[in-house]
Write an enzyme that holds these catalytic residues in place. Structure first.
Site, PDB file in Angstrom:
ATOM      1  N   HIS A 150      51.647 -44.259  25.864  1.00 48.88           N
ATOM      2  CA  HIS A 150      51.245 -45.658  26.009  1.00 48.88           C
ATOM      3  C   HIS A 150      51.333 -46.148  27.451  1.00 48.88           C
ATOM      4  O   HIS A 150      50.574 -47.032  27.849  1.00 48.88           O
ATOM      5  CB  HIS A 150      52.006 -46.533  25.017  1.00 48.88           C
ATOM      6  CG  HIS A 150      51.520 -46.284  23.629  1.00 48.88           C
ATOM      7  ND1 HIS A 150      52.164 -45.438  22.766  1.00 48.88           N
ATOM      8  CD2 HIS A 150      50.392 -46.673  23.007  1.00 48.88           C
ATOM      9  CE1 HIS A 150      51.462 -45.356  21.655  1.00 48.88           C
ATOM     10  NE2 HIS A 150      50.385 -46.093  21.766  1.00 48.88           N
ATOM     11  N   GLU A 181      43.760 -41.392  12.106  1.00 53.65           N
ATOM     12  CA  GLU A 181      44.666 -40.754  13.068  1.00 53.65           C
ATOM     13  C   GLU A 181      45.419 -39.597  12.435  1.00 53.65           C
ATOM     14  O   GLU A 181      46.098 -38.849  13.121  1.00 53.65           O
ATOM     15  CB  GLU A 181      45.715 -41.757  13.572  1.00 53.65           C
ATOM     16  CG  GLU A 181      45.154 -43.061  14.031  1.00 53.65           C
ATOM     17  CD  GLU A 181      46.207 -44.004  14.582  1.00 53.65           C
ATOM     18  OE1 GLU A 181      46.401 -43.993  15.796  1.00 53.65           O
ATOM     19  OE2 GLU A 181      46.815 -44.763  13.799  1.00 53.65           O
ATOM     20  N   ASP A 206      46.328 -40.087  18.538  1.00 47.99           N
ATOM     21  CA  ASP A 206      47.233 -39.602  17.503  1.00 47.99           C
ATOM     22  C   ASP A 206      46.584 -38.492  16.679  1.00 47.99           C
ATOM     23  O   ASP A 206      47.262 -37.555  16.270  1.00 47.99           O
ATOM     24  CB  ASP A 206      47.667 -40.753  16.584  1.00 47.99           C
ATOM     25  CG  ASP A 206      48.842 -41.512  17.184  1.00 47.99           C
ATOM     26  OD1 ASP A 206      49.779 -40.845  17.667  1.00 47.99           O
ATOM     27  OD2 ASP A 206      48.816 -42.750  17.198  1.00 47.99           O
ATOM     28  N   CYS A 266      38.346 -45.294  19.210  1.00 50.08           N
ATOM     29  CA  CYS A 266      39.062 -46.166  20.156  1.00 50.08           C
ATOM     30  C   CYS A 266      40.191 -45.424  20.870  1.00 50.08           C
ATOM     31  O   CYS A 266      40.956 -46.028  21.613  1.00 50.08           O
ATOM     32  CB  CYS A 266      39.587 -47.421  19.470  1.00 50.08           C
ATOM     33  SG  CYS A 266      40.779 -47.081  18.176  1.00 50.08           S
TER      34      CYS A 266
HETATM   35  C1  PEP Z   1      45.132 -43.596  19.024  1.00 51.40           C
HETATM   36  O1  PEP Z   1      46.092 -43.067  18.464  1.00 51.40           O
HETATM   37  O2  PEP Z   1      44.134 -42.975  19.424  1.00 51.40           O
HETATM   38  C2  PEP Z   1      45.118 -45.046  19.263  1.00 51.40           C
HETATM   39  C3  PEP Z   1      44.055 -45.665  19.734  1.00 51.40           C
HETATM   40  O3  PEP Z   1      46.274 -45.723  19.026  1.00 51.40           O
HETATM   41  P1  PEP Z   1      47.548 -45.678  19.998  1.00 51.40           P
HETATM   42  O4  PEP Z   1      47.147 -44.935  21.224  1.00 51.40           O
HETATM   43  O5  PEP Z   1      47.927 -47.098  20.259  1.00 51.40           O
HETATM   44  O6  PEP Z   1      48.559 -44.943  19.164  1.00 51.40           O
HETATM   45 MG    MG Z   2      47.545 -44.304  17.439  1.00 48.86          MG
END
Ligand code: PEP
Ligand code: MG
Length: 570
Positions: A194, A434, A458, A505
């Protein structure tokens, strides 16, 4: 200077080039023990407190003055902190605790501020409740001074720096002084951690996974950071500084060329249009309307992480309403709380788990915390009357998860109906894909939801069984494996054939070459950090759908990730 020259390397996760002083950052641990002093030492301990008070007052004045010209809103925060520091009720209580109860000054400060903050956080008005965070800030300042520690934070810096840290909490990155932080280097954290995602969205160059960076890079040393190649040079030579500057100018030139695509729709050579979404972490995002077609991912956890207590329904409602209004008619996909894994809440104790990424994360946690989930869903529903708002659940692993989450939405709707509160009865409900177990039954899931978005960060982690945070398994964490390409193709096909929307995303969507391959696999919607829009639009403009399909088909047939990356030029 040259004698100390050193070259280090890591994972370039947010493109850019920088040259600045290293700022070695270690988050301060301010432990306060419950302790009392012997009778007769009252004066001495009162003096400790008064000295700390005077020093805090001076620090706050200094911060206010230095920020006043640059950033009035941040300066005001310090003016407010000064008012808190000088609050007579708080001061009296602390002095009494020292004089009459013989509490050690640090303990007295901790206790009194805690009591006041606790009272404030219970007030229904979110503006007043939010002041609790400021009280904690002032308290920490006083305690730090009592402990004789220097100020060390990332929110307010006085000069340009490259931050060197073991790891950064997403909250560190989120509150970072974006004017002065020219680069980020950490010892751990992968490309899709993150912190990496936030660094990209703030357009701050970052190199993560640099072994022993905290000890190898002296605080205050001059540093070249090439976040294209992942190379760092400590105490570079004059010649290296010049070469670096040249590379930086070339990089900026390319960025400038791509910018011509920013305000235009993403159109491929044959006229095929791809819908471009943005990923945002707060209601305060600042992306011109023309640059995007939808908000594909609003990560609501940052609202929770920036607080000192769970945000109330009203506070959430105001934030969600703001995002919808800011999007000016563009649909907004709001993801419900995704906490757990590398994201924690300081005020909420989560179960201690051996494998938090495989544990009670995101939707799993929400399903077991009725009140928390209901509060969020009610706030989302209330905001849905202000513009097109969709709700999306993270970490869905089964049809049972979908049924249960939908039931929760239904119950939240009923409670609002009973109170006569308006909401969008037809709010669209979607899932993040995911977890492989839902990806493999995407056809069944598509019948039950209105839309899906692939969280490739994920999904990669769970498909390849490699922790997205662990630099030791970076080579196993394969975003671009043939397995991923085959699975993605299956997901797009399952949703498209049922007339249901599907987007991507995860970070893959923001990589220009990967975006072309995703379009070729059948993705019509891609959502990314705003920083990636220009590059993706430029890359899509350079190929036709037919060419992209051929590229995607080739990726499904190639045997290894390294060959795929070479083929795509990643
Ligand atoms: C992902 O897992 O691709 C996602 C967009 O969510 P995050 O990165 O916030 O876990
Ligand atoms: Mg995620």
């Amino acid at each position: 200077m040259n004698a100390e020259r050193k070259v280090l390397s890591g994972n370039p996760v947010s493109a850019g080039i920088a040259y600045a002083k290293a700022y070695v950052y270690y988050p301060q641990e301010l432990r306060v023990t419950k302790s009392y002093f012997p009778e007769g030492e009252e004066e001495k301990n009162l003096k400790v407190f008064h000295d700390a008070f005077a020093c805090a007052s001076k620090e706050l004045d200094g911060l206010y003055e230095s920020l006043r010209r640059e950033d009035e809103s941040k300066a005001k925060i310090f003016a407010a902190h000064k008012e808190i520091l000088e609050d007579e009720e708080i001061l009296d209580e602390i002095q009494m605790a020292i004089e009459e109860e013989r509490m050690n000054p640090e303990f007295a400060i901790e206790k009194v501020f805690h009591e006041f903050a606790d009272l404030l956080s219970k007030v229904a008005d979110p503006l007043i409740a939010g002041r609790a965070a400021d009280l904690y800030d002032v308290k920490n300042r006083l305690i730090r001074i009592c402990q004789g520690k220097e100020e060390r934070n990332l929110a307010w810096l006085s000069e340009d720096v490259i931050v060197i840290a073991h790891d950064l909490f997403p909250s560190d990155t989120a509150t970072m002084d974006r004017t002065h932080v020219k680069g980020i280097v950490t010892e751990i954290g992968g490309a899709n951690s993150h912190s990496a995602i936030l660094a990209r969205s703030f357009r701050i160059p970052a190199v993560l996974g640099v072994a022993d960076a905290m000890t190898e890079i002296p605080d205050g040393s001059l540093l070249i950071m090439d976040a294209l190649s992942g190379e760092l040079v400590v105490y570079p030579s004059e010649e290296e500084i010049q070469v670096n500057e040249k590379r930086k100018q070339e990089f900026l030139k390319k960025k400038k060329e791509e910018e011509q695509y920013l305000d235009k729709p993403a159109v491929m050579k044959d006229g095929t249009q791809i819908s471009i979404g943005i990923n945002v972490g707060s209601a305060e995002y600042d992306v011109p309307e023309k640059q995007y077609d939808f908000v594909g991912l609003f990560r609501t956890e940052f609202l929770y992480m920036g607080n000192n207590c769970l945000p109330s329904e009203e506070e959430q409602f105001q934030a969600y309403k703001k995002v919808v209004e800011r999007a000016k008619g563009h649909p907004v996909t709001l993801r419900t709380l995704d906490i757990g894994g590398d994201k924690t809440l300081p005020y909420m104790e989560l179960p201690k788990e051996e494998n938090p990424f495989l544990g009670k994360r995101a939707l799993r946690l929400c399903l077991s915390e009725d009140a928390l989930f209901r509060t969020q869903l009610r706030a989302v529903l209330r905001a849905s009357v202000y513009g097109p708002l969709k709700v999306m659940f993270p970490m869905v692993g089964s049809m049972e998860d979908i049924y249960r989450a939908k039931e929760c939405v239904e119950r939240a709707k009923e409670s609002l109906r009973a109170e006569g509160i308006a909401f969008d009865e037809d709010i669209k409900i979607g899932i993040m894909i995911e977890i492989p177990s839902i990806a493999l039954i995407a056809d069944l899931a598509a019948d039950e939801v209105d839309f899906a978005s692939v969280g490739s960060n994920d999904l990669t982690q769970y498909v390849s069984a490699a922790d997205r945070m662990n630099p030791g398994v970076t080579s196993y964490y394969q975003n671009y494996s043939p397995a991923m390409f085959r699975l993605l193709g299956h997901i797009f096909e399952a949703f498209e054939s049922r007339g249901k929307e599907v987007s991507v995303c995860g970070e893959m969507a923001g990589n220009p070459q990967a975006a072309v391959a995703l379009a070729g696999l059948g993705a019509k919607k891609l959502s990314m950090s705003a920083a990636n829009i220009a590059g993706v639009k430029a890359a899509l403009a350079g190929v036709s759908l037919e060419e992209a399909r051929n590229i995607a088909e080739h990726c499904r047939q190639i045997k290894t990730e390294s060959e795929i990356k070479e083929f795509l030029g990643i």
